[in-house]
Design a protein around this motif. Structure first.
Motif, mmCIF file in Angstrom:
data_model
loop_
_atom_site.group_PDB
_atom_site.id
_atom_site.type_symbol
_atom_site.label_atom_id
_atom_site.label_comp_id
_atom_site.label_asym_id
_atom_site.label_seq_id
_atom_site.Cartn_x
_atom_site.Cartn_y
_atom_site.Cartn_z
ATOM 1 N N LYS A 388 -7.102 4.328 4.696
ATOM 2 C CA LYS A 388 -8.260 3.893 3.929
ATOM 3 C C LYS A 388 -8.461 2.392 4.066
ATOM 4 O O LYS A 388 -7.498 1.644 4.266
ATOM 5 N N SER A 389 -9.712 1.959 3.902
ATOM 6 C CA SER A 389 -10.043 0.553 3.739
ATOM 7 C C SER A 389 -10.411 0.340 2.276
ATOM 8 O O SER A 389 -11.319 0.998 1.757
ATOM 9 N N GLU A 408 2.690 4.746 -0.123
ATOM 10 C CA GLU A 408 1.592 3.979 0.455
ATOM 11 C C GLU A 408 2.118 2.717 1.117
ATOM 12 O O GLU A 408 3.162 2.182 0.725
ATOM 13 N N HIS A 409 1.372 2.262 2.119
ATOM 14 C CA HIS A 409 1.695 1.009 2.807
ATOM 15 C C HIS A 409 0.415 0.184 2.844
ATOM 16 O O HIS A 409 -0.617 0.653 3.335
ATOM 17 N N TRP A 410 0.469 -1.039 2.309
ATOM 18 C CA TRP A 410 -0.706 -1.897 2.228
ATOM 19 C C TRP A 410 -0.563 -3.074 3.182
ATOM 20 O O TRP A 410 0.467 -3.762 3.209
ATOM 21 N N THR A 411 -1.634 -3.337 3.951
ATOM 22 C CA THR A 411 -1.712 -4.515 4.813
ATOM 23 C C THR A 411 -2.982 -5.290 4.463
ATOM 24 O O THR A 411 -4.082 -4.732 4.489
ATOM 25 N N VAL A 412 -2.822 -6.559 4.137
ATOM 26 C CA VAL A 412 -3.974 -7.394 3.787
ATOM 27 C C VAL A 412 -4.646 -7.874 5.069
ATOM 28 O O VAL A 412 -3.988 -8.412 5.965
ATOM 29 N N GLU A 453 -9.750 -7.393 1.147
ATOM 30 C CA GLU A 453 -9.777 -6.157 1.930
ATOM 31 C C GLU A 453 -8.362 -5.799 2.344
ATOM 32 O O GLU A 453 -7.619 -6.642 2.886
ATOM 33 N N VAL A 454 -7.983 -4.564 2.094
ATOM 34 C CA VAL A 454 -6.637 -4.069 2.373
ATOM 35 C C VAL A 454 -6.744 -2.746 3.125
ATOM 36 O O VAL A 454 -7.567 -1.893 2.781
ATOM 37 N N ILE A 455 -5.925 -2.580 4.151
ATOM 38 C CA ILE A 455 -5.798 -1.294 4.825
ATOM 39 C C ILE A 455 -4.634 -0.545 4.181
ATOM 40 O O ILE A 455 -3.511 -1.062 4.131
ATOM 41 N N GLU A 456 -4.923 0.643 3.679
ATOM 42 C CA GLU A 456 -3.925 1.454 3.000
ATOM 43 C C GLU A 456 -3.600 2.678 3.848
ATOM 44 O O GLU A 456 -4.504 3.411 4.255
ATOM 45 N N VAL A 457 -2.321 2.901 4.115
ATOM 46 C CA VAL A 457 -1.866 4.094 4.816
ATOM 47 C C VAL A 457 -1.091 4.952 3.826
ATOM 48 O O VAL A 457 -0.082 4.500 3.262
#
Length: 480
Positions: A388-389, A408-412, A453-457
């Motif tokens: 997800k974005s 979950e894994h979050w990348t900014v 904005e964060v990319i969530e896996v």
């Protein structure tokens, strides 16, 4: 213009979701909160009329908004954008049409000092020249002060079956008439035509009245329902400006103001507004009211038009090209495209029926789903994972929550994130990440002044949106 010192309480009707403007309008993000024409939402355009009325000398109070409970955050956010503080946001869990929420509004208004006049404003009406409405409103204030229920009408330009019509009776003064009858969705064809057109106006859905008079008349028309509505106000849940009527509101039947009240009162007058008017309820009407190019096209977004004329083309996520297209609507979103001749758009209701029958999510929400803190969009999903974005508004935060079935894994990728994971609180800049284990209490927050904005896996055995246990929430979404 100098006007009476009478206080006017605007009431914005922001219910419904506009099936005829699908695929742009969806149940969870309806037309009133979208920029249908231009770059402002219909709700914001209506809000912007309020300061204009103040400039003309009307004593305008903070508006009341009527909407579904799930739309309350759209109302709050867009009121904030327009620097408007609503007096109340009257919400309902189940839509009851217009009469019940307007009665709830009146029951609250009569408690205010001065019995301020209610000015009922739907959010999808368009005037060619607002000055003429200002003039009509001044006449309406005069007649509302004479204990009349005032409705406003405009001369029909075409014979439309989906508009309501106000029949003009005895003329009381210039452009003011007794309302002989209100008629809805008439058969206007051939031998079955029921109208003598010089006697009728389009009903604009705009009303002006003293709340005390409205309730007095409603008492005569439907004492039992009004008694139930009074009880609903006594049992209301109020967290100003949010207002949710209590029992027995949910058990009341849905009724329109026109059918349930206007057709039955003898105190109604109609004021003629001498300008062109239309509601922005269909793509054909949006086209007719848009800024058109030299080929009579309304083009919005990334659109290339070659040899095409008389079209409305709206692109939201990709390039749309038309070649030799005539008098057609092309409405593109990231997950659905509507293509229809402008004169056949009424058949699109069949699409809505099929979407409902097949439980298609394209009827409910867009790929980008909006929340009070921001939004998210599913980029890719497969067996046991989803990407997800997430977009988080400045100085907003998600609930403190946990999941039973996923990690979950979050990348900014943009902005600065403040992340809570159990007992740890850290700040993440772009290109930094954090892992949120299954079951951990966690929260994502944007402490900055720009969007985050964060990319969530997500990885797990179940990835549904209902796998959320909330412990703290700024938006009152913790279930008892």
């Amino acid at each position: 213009m100098t006007n009476s010192c009478t206080q006017i309480l605007p009431v914005l009707l922001a219910g419904g979701w506009g099936t005829r403007l699908w695929p742009l309008s969806r149940q969870k993000l309806p037309k009133q909160f979208l920029p249908i024409k231009g770059n402002k939402s219909l709700f914001c355009e209506t809000l912007d009329r309020i300061p204009r009325l103040r400039e003309e000398g009307f004593d305008i109070l903070a508006p009341i908004v009527s909407c579904l409970y799930e739309y309350r955050f759209f109302v709050l956010e867009q009121c904030r954008e327009r620097d408007t503080e609503p007096g109340l946001i009257i919400t309902e869990n189940t839509p009851k049409n217009t009469l019940p929420p307007l009665a709830i509004t009146a029951l609250n208004a009569v408690k205010m000092e001065g019995d301020p006049y209610l000015l009922i404003l739907p959010i999808d009406g368009h005037f060619d020249d607002l000055d003429f409405f200002v003039q009509a409103l001044a006449r309406g204030v005069n007649w509302a002060g004479k204990n009349s229920i005032v409705t406003f009408g405009a001369r029909p330009e075409t014979h439309m079956q989906d508009y309501g019509y106000a029949q003009m009776g005895q003329q009381l003064e210039t452009d003011v008439f007794r309302l002989d009858q209100f008629q809805r969705k008439l058969d206007t064809r051939g031998k079955n035509a029921t109208l003598e057109w010089d006697k009728f106006l389009w009903n604009l859905g705009i009303y002006l009245m003293k709340p005390s008079l409205f309730l007095e008349e409603l008492e005569k028309i439907d004492h039992e329902s009004l008694a139930a509505l009074r009880l609903a106000t006594d049992n209301a849940v109020v967290d100003t400006p949010l207002y949710l009527p209590g029992a027995p509101y949910e058990t009341l039947r849905a009724r329109s103001f026109e059918r349930g009240f206007l057709e039955k009162t003898s105190k109604a007058v109609v004021v003629k507004v001498n300008t062109k008017w239309a509601d922005l309820g269909t793509w054909k009407r949006v086209h007719s009211l848009s800024d058109l190019d030299e080929d009579n096209n309304s083009l919005t977004g990334d659109v290339i038009s070659v040899g095409s004329s008389g079209n409305i083309v709206k692109s939201t996520s990709r390039l749309v090209a038309t070649v030799g297209l005539k008098e057609t609507a092309v409405i593109e979103t990231s997950d659905a495209v509507l293509v229809s001749p402008l004169d056949k758009l009424e058949l699109a209701k069949g699409v809505i029926t099929k979407l409902q029958t097949n439980n298609r999510n394209e009827l409910i929400e867009h790929k980008r789903v909006y929340r009070p803190w921001g939004s998210y969009e599913s980029i890719r999903q497969g067996e046991g994972f989803q990407v997800k974005s997430l977009i988080v508004h400045p100085r907003s935060k998600l609930s403190l929550q946990a999941h039973r079935h996923r990690a979950e894994h979050w990348t900014v990728v943009r902005g600065i994130a403040k992340v809570t994971c159990d007992d740890t609180i850290i700040t993440l800049e772009p290109n930094r990440s954090i892992h949120i284990p299954l079951g951990a209490r966690h929260r994502l927050e944007n402490p900055g002044s720009e969007e985050l904005e964060v990319i969530e896996v997500q990885c797990g055995s179940y990835l549904g949106e209902d796998d959320i246990i909330r412990f703290e929430d700024d938006f009152g979404r913790i279930e008892a």
